[in-house]
Design an enzyme around this catalytic site. Structure first.
Site, PDB file in Angstrom:
ATOM      1  N   ASP A   1       0.819  -1.215   0.000  1.00 51.96           N
ATOM      2  CA  ASP A   1       0.000   0.000   0.000  1.00 51.96           C
ATOM      3  C   ASP A   1       0.854   1.268   0.000  1.00 51.96           C
ATOM      4  O   ASP A   1       1.960   1.278   0.537  1.00 51.96           O
ATOM      5  CB  ASP A   1      -0.929  -0.014   1.228  1.00 51.96           C
ATOM      6  CG  ASP A   1      -2.080   0.958   1.081  1.00 51.96           C
ATOM      7  OD1 ASP A   1      -2.361   1.405  -0.052  1.00 51.96           O
ATOM      8  OD2 ASP A   1      -2.703   1.283   2.109  1.00 51.96           O
TER       9      ASP A   1
ATOM     10  N   ASN B   1     -10.866  -2.961  -5.209  1.00 53.05           N
ATOM     11  CA  ASN B   1     -10.089  -2.022  -6.035  1.00 53.05           C
ATOM     12  C   ASN B   1     -10.710  -1.777  -7.421  1.00 53.05           C
ATOM     13  O   ASN B   1     -10.323  -0.836  -8.123  1.00 53.05           O
ATOM     14  CB  ASN B   1      -8.631  -2.484  -6.193  1.00 53.05           C
ATOM     15  CG  ASN B   1      -7.800  -2.294  -4.937  1.00 53.05           C
ATOM     16  OD1 ASN B   1      -6.898  -3.082  -4.650  1.00 53.05           O
ATOM     17  ND2 ASN B   1      -8.083  -1.255  -4.157  1.00 53.05           N
TER      18      ASN B   1
END
Ligand code: IPE
Ligand code: IPE
Ligand code: MG
Length: 243
Positions: free
Chosen positions: A20, A68
């Protein structure tokens, strides 16, 4: 390389990384988010190679979650392109793969991914099947809840076919029907970028995992950070509910 080299004789068996912070890394540099993802893909290669070289047996990388898909279309497309390029490149590095003996596996739903990407995934899995020095799981179109839902369907179908009895269903049955069947649960889950959540990653497998957090953004993640993780891990006292 560094002064924080851990003892490599008591390694975690399985480290899982939530990759991330690519977007913020790009933003800091005035770049497009896709540039952050490209940098993140390079880091993925570097960290995988390092983990293989020091003798970690299993690594899992969160590359794309079932959530996502909610990102702008051009960002999703850029990510799919990066995954394809990575697999094409890996296919070309046959000799290197041979030296590292790494087996690649994709966990997550195939359905929904572009057809050409699925083909490349299948080829990479097939070609690396013979290796067992390190297993590299890439979580792509992965969601922990989707994985458990998938396992429930598998188990119910086995019950319907009479292959197993309801009373025979155990925790092990669930472990045997999730994507990571046969692999040890992650000993430690790593989340960089200053966030403190799992974001639907390895929901079932993380029951007794240790956690390691850092503000470092994924593209900046280094081998030194891996050493820090191992050093910290070696100081943890895992009790698994005992004393
Ligand atoms: C992680 O980086 C990559 C994926 C989720 C595919 P992000 O894109 O989430 O980066 P931030 O969190 O916006 O910085
Ligand atoms: C988690 O990161 C998913 C991946 C790294 C692939 P996100 O950036 O999607 O997570 P949230 O939205 O901050 O929880
Ligand atoms: Mg993020």
């Amino acid at each position: 390389m560094s002064n924080n080299l851990p003892h490599f004789d008591v390694l975690p068996q399985h480290i899982a990384f939530i990759m991330d912070g690519n977007g913020r890394w790009a933003k800091q540099r005035g770049l497009e988010r896709s540039e952050g993802h490209k940098a993140g893909a390079k880091t993925f290669r570097r960290i995988t190679e390092y983990c293989a070289d020091i003798g970690i047996k299993y690594v899992t990388f969160y590359a794309f979650s079932t959530e996502n898909w909610n990102r702008p279309k051009n960002e999703v497309q850029a990510l799919m392109k990066i995954f394809k390029e990575y697999l094409l490149e890996a296919d070309d590095r046959e000799r290197e793969n041979d030296i590292r003996q790494s087996r690649i596996r994709f966990i997550g739903e195939r359905e929904g991914l572009p057809q050409d990407l699925i083909k490349l995934i299948e080829k990479a899995e097939r070609k690396s099947k013979k290796y067992s020095k390190i297993t590299v799981n890439v979580a792509l179109n992965y969601g922990g809840r989707a994985e458990i839902t998938h396992a429930v369907k598998e188990i119910v179908s086995k019950v319907q076919k009479g292959e197993i009895l309801i009373d025979e269903i155990s925790e092990q049955t669930i472990s045997d029907n999730i994507y990571t069947a046969g692999q040890p649960d992650p000993d430690i889950i790593v989340r960089p970028s200053g966030e403190f959540r799992l974001s639907n990653f390895l929901q079932w497998q993380s029951a007794y995992s240790e956690f390691w957090f850092s503000d470092v953004l994924w593209p900046d993640f280094t081998e030194e950070n891996v050493n820090d993780i191992i050093n910290d891990f070696q100081k943890r006292n895992r009790r698994f509910g005992g004393v």
